[in-house]
Motif scaffolding. Structure first.
Motif, PDB file in Angstrom:
ATOM      1  N   PHE A  20       0.809  -1.214   0.000  1.00  0.00           N
ATOM      2  CA  PHE A  20       0.000   0.000   0.000  1.00  0.00           C
ATOM      3  C   PHE A  20       0.847   1.272   0.000  1.00  0.00           C
ATOM      4  CE2 PHE A  20      -3.487  -2.628   2.243  1.00  0.00           C
ATOM      5  CZ  PHE A  20      -3.989  -3.038   1.006  1.00  0.00           C
ATOM      6  N   ILE A  21       2.040   1.217   0.600  1.00  0.00           N
ATOM      7  CA  ILE A  21       2.929   2.386   0.573  1.00  0.00           C
ATOM      8  C   ILE A  21       3.250   2.787  -0.865  1.00  0.00           C
ATOM      9  CG2 ILE A  21       5.303   3.110   1.050  1.00  0.00           C
ATOM     10  CD1 ILE A  21       5.099   1.789   3.738  1.00  0.00           C
ATOM     11  N   ASN A  22       3.456   1.806  -1.727  1.00  0.00           N
ATOM     12  CA  ASN A  22       3.747   2.090  -3.132  1.00  0.00           C
ATOM     13  C   ASN A  22       2.603   2.831  -3.812  1.00  0.00           C
ATOM     14  OD1 ASN A  22       6.188   0.826  -2.913  1.00  0.00           O
ATOM     15  ND2 ASN A  22       5.543  -1.065  -3.905  1.00  0.00           N
ATOM     16  N   VAL A  23       1.373   2.497  -3.431  1.00  0.00           N
ATOM     17  CA  VAL A  23       0.214   3.150  -4.038  1.00  0.00           C
ATOM     18  C   VAL A  23       0.245   4.645  -3.745  1.00  0.00           C
ATOM     19  CG1 VAL A  23      -2.297   3.219  -4.158  1.00  0.00           C
ATOM     20  CG2 VAL A  23      -1.133   1.022  -3.847  1.00  0.00           C
ATOM     21  N   ALA A  24       0.497   5.001  -2.496  1.00  0.00           N
ATOM     22  CA  ALA A  24       0.558   6.421  -2.123  1.00  0.00           C
ATOM     23  C   ALA A  24       1.684   7.144  -2.856  1.00  0.00           C
ATOM     24  CB  ALA A  24       0.739   6.541  -0.608  1.00  0.00           C
ATOM     25  N   VAL A  25       2.858   6.491  -2.956  1.00  0.00           N
ATOM     26  CA  VAL A  25       3.990   7.110  -3.648  1.00  0.00           C
ATOM     27  C   VAL A  25       3.673   7.287  -5.130  1.00  0.00           C
ATOM     28  CG1 VAL A  25       6.392   6.787  -4.343  1.00  0.00           C
ATOM     29  CG2 VAL A  25       5.694   6.266  -2.004  1.00  0.00           C
TER      30      VAL A  25
END
Length: 493
Positions: free
Chosen positions: A195-200
């Motif tokens: 999910f961190i990748n989605v925000a980035v």
């Protein structure tokens, strides 16, 4: 451009001449717009580097949640590394032909979508498919981002600073991934690693169109389809063989058969490239000493340091009894060292030249690895580990910055995508290659003991670290003999 003696001049040889005829040195200050470009590109590069290691400590928890068997867990990492390394050279050339910004944005969008799919996956096939897509996104974004970086900054001190920061964050990202994976798994869920990748991705997609300019050659050559197919199959075979060697043994058919096939395909690729009208990798580029040996340096730099992280993880958990989270946190000092090395790397190059910086980096890295060979089972050895890994991280990043400067300097903008595709391929194969090789060395030693206890693991780690230090020394000697002496006054390599 050439000088009166017929020597090819790189960007470092070119100076700005005023109307009065005075010569000024290459620009060293970074503008405000360039800082924005750096922020966008480095954020993307750091995120991709984190993805290489963020799921490693979470594999058992992932298997339990999605119903993936112990034997199938390897594909979470293998599916990613196969695509990230196997397609990077192809996408590096695609970026040159169809637009670096366009490929960068498409890759970031794919990264965000695949990360969302991986974070919500409830079955093994969805998770593996998401990792494949993440690997393809990495293969597209990394060379495109590097090409945008090298074409956005003039060759010389400014570009060296940008490459130093990029190298620092790429190396720190691998270490950060190990730390972050343990923290997220223990405190939240492994799904947050996706999910961190989605925000980035959303942040980068919002900012990048306003900051990045499109970059592509004026005349687009045809894509070398035969060369692309052959080299992609070759890289897939090599990376798969390396991963199997680490998981099984070098004598396993699953390891040596794909490695042999990859070697044959690479030879075939060389012949194909000499015969097609518009090759994927022009042979003249590979004949450049800076490109050829610069990429060798990059492969060895990434292979040696990432494998040290792997070996010390075994030591911390199987000898000292550390938890995965504590092991990950122990590498924070190494991560700090890589940041320091990335910052001082361009200054070292400016002071002693690219070749000397590479040689010194590998020699200091070897010197920092030697004390690790003598690690013991007592808790006090952790202080030796922290000090030496910091020093090794600094030295490794000096070598990585030297590798990037060497492998990308003196080339026209229309070949920067190719050069950065080669550089990206070298670093990704280095990451993939170092761990199975050192794992095989350590495992062979451990199997020599009747009981595979902490003492056996310690002995295996010591032998593998000895080989690692020797590889650093050999790399230094090889580069000292093959690269020309350079200085920032000339910039030639």
């Amino acid at each position: 451009m050439t000088n009166p003696s017929g020597e090819t001049l790189s960007g470092d040889d070119l100076t700005v001449r005023s109307a009065a005829g005075e010569v000024s040195p290459p620009r060293s200050a970074v503008t405000g717009r360039e800082r924005l470009i750096l922020a966008v590109l480095l954020t993307a590069s750091f995120t991709l580097a984190v993805d290489f290691s963020i799921l490693n400590v979470a594999l058992p928890a992932i298997g339990d949640d999605v119903g993936l068997s112990l034997g199938g867990l390897q594909w979470i990492a293998t599916a990613f590394s196969l695509c990230a390394a196997g397609f990077t050279l192809l996408f590096g050339r695609v970026a040159d032909l169809f637009g670096r910004r366009r490929l960068f944005l498409v890759g970031i969008a794919v990264l965000g979508a695949s990360s969302l799919a991986g974070g919500t996956a409830g079955t093994p096939w969805v998770l593996i498919a998401a990792r494949v897509a993440q690997g393809l996104a990495t293969a597209a974004v990394t060379p495109a981002a590097l090409s945008l970086l090298t074409t956005s900054f003039p060759e010389g001190p400014v570009r060296d600073k940008a490459l130093g920061l990029n190298g620092a964050l790429m190396a720190a990202g691998f270490t950060t991934g190990a730390i972050l994976g343990g923290v997220l798994t223990d405190l939240l869920s492994w799904r947050w690693a996706f999910f961190i990748n989605v925000a980035v991705a959303v942040l980068v997609l919002v900012l990048a169109p306003a900051v990045l300019s499109e970059s592509r050659p004026e005349h687009r050559p045809a894509l070398d389809v035969p060369g692309a197919v052959v080299v992609t199959l070759a890289l897939l075979s090599v990376v798969y063989g390396l991963t199997q060697a680490g998981q099984r043994s070098w004598g396993s058919p699953q390891a040596y058969a794909p490695l042999a096939a990859g070697a044959v395909l690479l030879v075939l690729f060389w012949f194909v490239e000499q015969r097609v009208a518009q090759p994927l990798v022009p042979v003249r580029v590979l004949r450049r000493r800076s490109v050829r040996w610069g990429n060798v340096a990059g492969l060895l730099a990434f292979a040696t340091e990432t494998s040290v992280v792997f070996l010390l993880t075994l030591y911390l958990q199987d000898v000292l009894g550390y938890s995965p989270l504590a092991s990950g946190l122990s590498f924070a000092v190494l991560g700090l060292g890589t940041v320091v090395g990335g910052v001082i790397g361009p200054k070292v190059i400016g002071a002693v030249g690219t070749r000397n910086a590479l040689v010194a980096g590998f020699l200091v890295q070897a010197a920092a690895t030697v004390p690790l060979v003598f690690l013991g089972a007592g808790s006090g050895w952790i202080y030796v580990l922290l000090v030496t890994t910091f020093a090794g991280g600094v030295a490794n990043l000096v070598a990585i910055v030297g590798f990037m400067v060497t492998a990308t300097s003196g080339l026209p903008d229309e070949e920067q995508g190719l050069a950065n595709g080669l550089a990206t391929m070298s670093q990704q194969i280095g990451i993939t290659m170092g761990i199975p090789i050192m794992s095989a060395v350590a495992t062979a030693r451990i199997h020599g003991f009747d009981v595979q206890d902490a003492h056996a693991v310690l002995s295996g780690v010591s032998v593998a670290l000895t080989v690692n230090a020797a590889a650093c020394v050999l790399a230094a000697l090889l580069l000292a003999l093959t690269l020309r002496t350079t200085g920032r006054a000339t910039g030639r390599v």
